[in-house]
Design a protein around this motif. Structure first.
Motif, PDB file in Angstrom:
ATOM      1  N   UNK A 228       1.645   9.815  -6.113  1.00 25.64           N
ATOM      2  CA  UNK A 228       1.022  10.138  -6.786  1.00 25.64           C
ATOM      3  C   UNK A 228       1.814  10.100  -8.608  1.00 25.64           C
ATOM      4  N   UNK A 229       1.640   9.089  -9.624  1.00 24.96           N
ATOM      5  CA  UNK A 229       2.659   9.806 -10.260  1.00 24.96           C
ATOM      6  C   UNK A 229       0.933   8.353 -11.790  1.00 24.96           C
ATOM      7  N   UNK A 230       1.249   8.494 -12.471  1.00 23.77           N
ATOM      8  CA  UNK A 230       0.935   7.516 -14.076  1.00 23.77           C
ATOM      9  C   UNK A 230       1.542   6.073 -14.062  1.00 23.77           C
ATOM     10  N   UNK A 231       2.783   6.446 -13.657  1.00 23.00           N
ATOM     11  CA  UNK A 231       3.839   5.722 -13.939  1.00 23.00           C
ATOM     12  C   UNK A 231       3.771   4.134 -12.809  1.00 23.00           C
ATOM     13  N   UNK A 232       3.331   4.406 -11.226  1.00 24.67           N
ATOM     14  CA  UNK A 232       3.029   3.661 -10.421  1.00 24.67           C
ATOM     15  C   UNK A 232       1.545   3.047 -10.275  1.00 24.67           C
ATOM     16  N   UNK A 233       1.828   1.274  -9.671  1.00 28.09           N
ATOM     17  CA  UNK A 233       1.566   0.688  -9.787  1.00 28.09           C
ATOM     18  C   UNK A 233       1.167  -0.205  -8.588  1.00 28.09           C
ATOM     19  N   UNK A 234       0.423  -1.450  -8.647  1.00 28.09           N
ATOM     20  CA  UNK A 234       0.056  -1.468  -7.221  1.00 28.09           C
ATOM     21  C   UNK A 234       0.894  -3.012  -7.620  1.00 28.09           C
ATOM     22  N   UNK A 235       1.096  -3.852  -7.149  1.00 28.86           N
ATOM     23  CA  UNK A 235       1.021  -3.343  -4.969  1.00 28.86           C
ATOM     24  C   UNK A 235       1.988  -2.768  -4.448  1.00 28.86           C
ATOM     25  N   UNK A 236       2.734  -2.906  -4.997  1.00 25.76           N
ATOM     26  CA  UNK A 236       4.021  -1.415  -4.663  1.00 25.76           C
ATOM     27  C   UNK A 236       3.909  -0.457  -4.482  1.00 25.76           C
ATOM     28  N   UNK A 237       2.716   0.590  -4.611  1.00 24.21           N
ATOM     29  CA  UNK A 237       2.002   1.563  -4.521  1.00 24.21           C
ATOM     30  C   UNK A 237       1.237   1.575  -3.013  1.00 24.21           C
ATOM     31  N   UNK A 238       0.807   0.336  -2.780  1.00 25.93           N
ATOM     32  CA  UNK A 238       0.120   0.215  -1.499  1.00 25.93           C
ATOM     33  C   UNK A 238       1.419  -0.044  -0.140  1.00 25.93           C
ATOM     34  N   UNK A 239       1.821  -0.367  -0.825  1.00 25.37           N
ATOM     35  CA  UNK A 239       3.261  -0.528   0.291  1.00 25.37           C
ATOM     36  C   UNK A 239       4.349   0.552   0.628  1.00 25.37           C
ATOM     37  N   UNK A 240       3.923   1.386  -0.184  1.00 21.01           N
ATOM     38  CA  UNK A 240       5.112   2.418  -0.221  1.00 21.01           C
ATOM     39  C   UNK A 240       3.827   3.538   0.354  1.00 21.01           C
ATOM     40  N   UNK A 241       2.701   3.415   0.622  1.00 22.80           N
ATOM     41  CA  UNK A 241       1.695   3.965   1.716  1.00 22.80           C
ATOM     42  C   UNK A 241       1.867   3.579   2.879  1.00 22.80           C
ATOM     43  N   UNK A 242       2.167   2.147   3.394  1.00 23.04           N
ATOM     44  CA  UNK A 242       2.563   1.713   4.189  1.00 23.04           C
ATOM     45  C   UNK A 242       3.517   2.692   4.935  1.00 23.04           C
ATOM     46  N   UNK A 243       4.553   2.557   3.996  1.00 24.69           N
ATOM     47  CA  UNK A 243       5.847   2.728   4.747  1.00 24.69           C
ATOM     48  C   UNK A 243       5.341   4.425   4.699  1.00 24.69           C
ATOM     49  N   UNK A 244       5.540   4.990   4.488  1.00 25.46           N
ATOM     50  CA  UNK A 244       5.282   6.399   4.306  1.00 25.46           C
ATOM     51  C   UNK A 244       4.472   7.027   5.232  1.00 25.46           C
ATOM     52  N   UNK A 245       3.066   6.421   5.774  1.00 29.56           N
ATOM     53  CA  UNK A 245       2.420   6.569   7.185  1.00 29.56           C
ATOM     54  C   UNK A 245       2.811   6.227   7.994  1.00 29.56           C
ATOM     55  N   UNK A 246       3.714   5.117   8.198  1.00 22.94           N
ATOM     56  CA  UNK A 246       4.659   4.651   9.333  1.00 22.94           C
ATOM     57  C   UNK A 246       5.890   5.726   9.481  1.00 22.94           C
ATOM     58  N   UNK A 247       6.270   5.922   8.842  1.00 26.41           N
ATOM     59  CA  UNK A 247       7.117   6.590   8.968  1.00 26.41           C
ATOM     60  C   UNK A 247       7.342   8.638   8.957  1.00 26.41           C
ATOM     61  N   UNK A 248       5.833   9.115   8.435  1.00 29.48           N
ATOM     62  CA  UNK A 248       5.777  10.200   8.338  1.00 29.48           C
ATOM     63  C   UNK A 248       6.504  10.851   7.113  1.00 29.48           C
ATOM     64  N   UNK A 249       6.147  10.545   6.292  1.00 30.84           N
ATOM     65  CA  UNK A 249       6.826  10.714   5.039  1.00 30.84           C
ATOM     66  C   UNK A 249       6.614  11.781   3.895  1.00 30.84           C
ATOM     67  N   UNK A 250       7.058  12.283   3.503  1.00 31.88           N
ATOM     68  CA  UNK A 250       6.285  13.243   2.352  1.00 31.88           C
ATOM     69  C   UNK A 250       6.068  12.436   1.484  1.00 31.88           C
TER      70      UNK A 250
END
Length: 291
Positions: A228-250
């Motif tokens: 959650x930050x105004x500088x984050x952009x798609x599609x990289x953000x979607x990729x990171x969301x997937x990674x955090x869910x798969x790995x249980x990251x904060x």
């Protein structure tokens, strides 16, 4: 999540875990930053000045008086090739020898870099070192934002944005690279100091970090990402969301407030109570300050 029940009731409102004061490149005192966060409804706040913890005491005192929870933090500088990477470090031991040695070296590099850049700029513009010092406070980590503020004060540019786009651009003749550790070392230092490392604004214009580097950082103890930050952009953000869910990251969300230095507003992105609880459970270098 396991263990999070013991924190129930401690967070009575939004949490903003990325705020800057005059101890680095913000324009307000640590106490005023906490007051600004409170005015915008934030009830748990972290002060994360660049490479310094010198604002913690003032921030903690201010949050206590406002009935807020204070989460001690710092934004540790790191570099990978041409790219600057910022590691948010929560609940570190501020007296950890290895981490302090690194932040001392980074701040010294910032000062030397700022002096040299000021000398270069001064050959072409009406700017000197005293002009830059006038934009800093005692104990502040001097850097390019202070040079930008001096340029604004002298009427040479309209604002920080123009200063960074023109005179202070990495592509310009005045720019000098900053010393900082590689990201894996930065993560290891934070973990070694009992802290919780989170990558700030990881999906900005530069795109995602290389996969191999990301894996090494995770192996070293990287706990998550500031999604959650105004500088984050798609599609990289979607990729990171997937990674955090798969790995249980904060996953955190924050404003990156700098006072008048940026348009960011406290609480424009926030972190869930459950994620704040996970950070507190992981951190062992220092304790939050509860009202």
């Amino acid at each position: 999540m396991p263990g999070s029940r013991r924190f129930e009731g401690l967070f009575e409102g939004p949490s903003d875990l990325h705020l800057h004061s005059i101890h680095s490149d913000g324009t307000e005192s640590a106490a005023h930053v906490m007051a600004a966060a409170h005015r915008h409804g934030v009830r748990t706040a972290a002060l994360t000045d660049h490479d310094t913890t010198s604002g913690w005491a003032d921030a903690a005192e201010a949050t206590a008086s406002l009935g807020m929870t204070f989460l001690p933090g710092m934004e540790l500088s790191a570099n990978h090739e041409w790219r600057s990477i910022h590691v948010l470090a929560y609940l570190i031991d501020p007296d950890d020898r290895a981490l302090r040695a690194m932040t001392d070296r980074i701040r010294s590099s910032r000062l030397d870099r700022a002096r040299t850049m000021a000398d270069r700029i001064g050959r072409d513009y009406d700017l000197n070192w005293d002009d830059i010092l006038a934009q800093t406070s005692d104990g502040a980590t001097v850097g390019r934002p202070h040079i930008a503020d001096a340029l604004v004060a002298k009427g040479l540019v309209r604002d920080r944005t123009e200063a960074f786009a023109r005179i202070l651009s990495p592509r310009g003749d005045y720019y000098i690279a900053l010393f900082a550790p590689d990201p894996v070392t930065a993560v290891e230092l934070v973990v070694g100091a009992g802290g919780v490392p989170i990558i700030a604004h990881p999906a900005g214009r530069a795109g995602l970090l290389p996969n191999g580097l990301m894996r090494r950082m995770l192996d070293a103890g990287l706990a998550g990402f500031e999604l959650g930050h105004r500088e984050n952009l798609e599609p990289a953000l979607t990729s990171l969301r997937r990674m955090t869910q798969e790995r249980g990251l904060i996953v955190t969300g924050s404003s990156d407030y700098h006072g008048m230095g940026k348009p960011n507003v406290p609480g424009e992105f926030t972190t869930s109570d459950g994620m704040v609880a996970r950070i507190i459970e992981l951190g062992s270098g220092t304790e939050p300050v509860y009202a």
